[in-house]
Design a protein around this motif. Sequence first.
Motif, PDB file in Angstrom:
ATOM      1  N   UNK A  82       0.842  -1.068  -0.050  1.00 23.52           N
ATOM      2  CA  UNK A  82       0.030  -0.095  -0.060  1.00 23.52           C
ATOM      3  C   UNK A  82       0.974   1.408   0.091  1.00 23.52           C
ATOM      4  N   UNK A  83       0.384   2.340   0.210  1.00 21.37           N
ATOM      5  CA  UNK A  83       1.001   3.657   0.404  1.00 21.37           C
ATOM      6  C   UNK A  83       1.460   3.932   1.599  1.00 21.37           C
ATOM      7  N   UNK A  84       1.328   3.259   2.758  1.00 25.66           N
ATOM      8  CA  UNK A  84       1.758   3.254   4.068  1.00 25.66           C
ATOM      9  C   UNK A  84       2.980   2.755   4.157  1.00 25.66           C
ATOM     10  N   UNK A  85       3.805   3.455   5.249  1.00 27.39           N
ATOM     11  CA  UNK A  85       5.070   2.960   5.472  1.00 27.39           C
ATOM     12  C   UNK A  85       4.883   2.101   6.620  1.00 27.39           C
ATOM     13  N   UNK A  86       6.072   1.183   6.755  1.00 26.97           N
ATOM     14  CA  UNK A  86       5.778   0.047   7.771  1.00 26.97           C
ATOM     15  C   UNK A  86       6.815   0.364   8.982  1.00 26.97           C
ATOM     16  N   UNK A  87       6.222   0.233  10.286  1.00 27.96           N
ATOM     17  CA  UNK A  87       7.283   0.365  11.466  1.00 27.96           C
ATOM     18  C   UNK A  87       7.051  -0.936  12.293  1.00 27.96           C
ATOM     19  N   UNK A 224       2.716   5.496   9.459  1.00 32.49           N
ATOM     20  CA  UNK A 224       3.041   4.441   9.636  1.00 32.49           C
ATOM     21  C   UNK A 224       1.918   3.318   9.865  1.00 32.49           C
ATOM     22  N   UNK A 225       2.072   2.203   9.532  1.00 34.85           N
ATOM     23  CA  UNK A 225       1.291   1.244  10.199  1.00 34.85           C
ATOM     24  C   UNK A 225       2.397   0.110  11.019  1.00 34.85           C
TER      25      UNK A 225
END
Length: 368
Positions: A82-87, A224-225
Amino acid sequence: MDTHGNGTGAQALRPHAEDAFAHELKALAAADDRPRPPRWKLSPWAVATYLLGGTLSDGTAVTPKYVGPRRIVEVAVSTLATDRALLLLGVPGTAKTWVSEHLAAAVSGDSTLLVQGTAGTPEEAVRYGWDYARLLARGPGREALVPSPVMRAMAEGATVRVEELTRIPADVQDSLITILSEKTLPIPELGQEVQAVRGFNLIATANDRDRGVNGLSSALRRRFNTVVLPLPATADAEVDIVARRVDQLGRALDLPPAPDALAEIRRVVTVFRELREGVTGDGRTKVKTPSGTLSTAEAISVVTHGLALAAHFGDGVLRPSDVAAGILGAVVRDPAGDRVVWQEYLEAVVRERDGWQDFYRACREVAP
């Protein structure tokens, strides 16, 4: 072949994930007939298979890179699509860096686009810098600009990693907000901007225990997700993780295989888990908890060092005396408080446990 430009052709001490597991990535790409997001080397299903392990239709065995709940990996991989970054969040030693490296290798085929977070990480590491010789000679221009790993990933549609995000100063952290929300990186000195190409995304890692160092602003956290990586749920799972990584590290260091090492690996894991959780495995005896994390990563380090001792100064068999000093160093971080914790654990638990007398004596010999 040197794939990352060091020019030496020498065998790397610690190859990048895409090099160390190139045969698995190649086999997965050949067998992967599922839809791939733009510029991904593999489909999300194949990325998850690469991390969790499995057997392909041609018989290729894909080794597990992460031992834990499957859903955690699936959520992480789908986030990157998706367009969300990952934390990736968790206590030290929960394989956050390991998982981020392998995710980047599987998604983009390149895990080297990396920003290492420290208290001294400058804004240039996230945005861009300047080649001052060219800047003075020719004035401001794109040829004088030095792109950061983040800028390169945006231009190439690749995955960039930011390690230890909460160690980075807050003002530098916040330079990521526009990048993650608008998918652009302004260059005001030139009146230009870099727009992210499809396929770009960012993986950040942070430790739970670092929450008070440079806490993330609410504006940045919303970009972030967050996926929390837990400690191994069971002793068997942790033993499996330690055994796999020790085997990989031993081969990389040319250490001879140690027969019957599993017994000592299980002992190290048992000690770490009991001290970490404050209770013995049978639930009957409460023990004090030391100041250190006693993570799975530290257990791997203790066993690997023990294998080196056994190989170079012993008979090649991993014994209690080979791991005792490493355990002491991992447990006693605070010489005052932790030494008392360790001594009480030795006398109340180790001394009374069947089959642990050799380990008890070895620990007493190295005790300060």
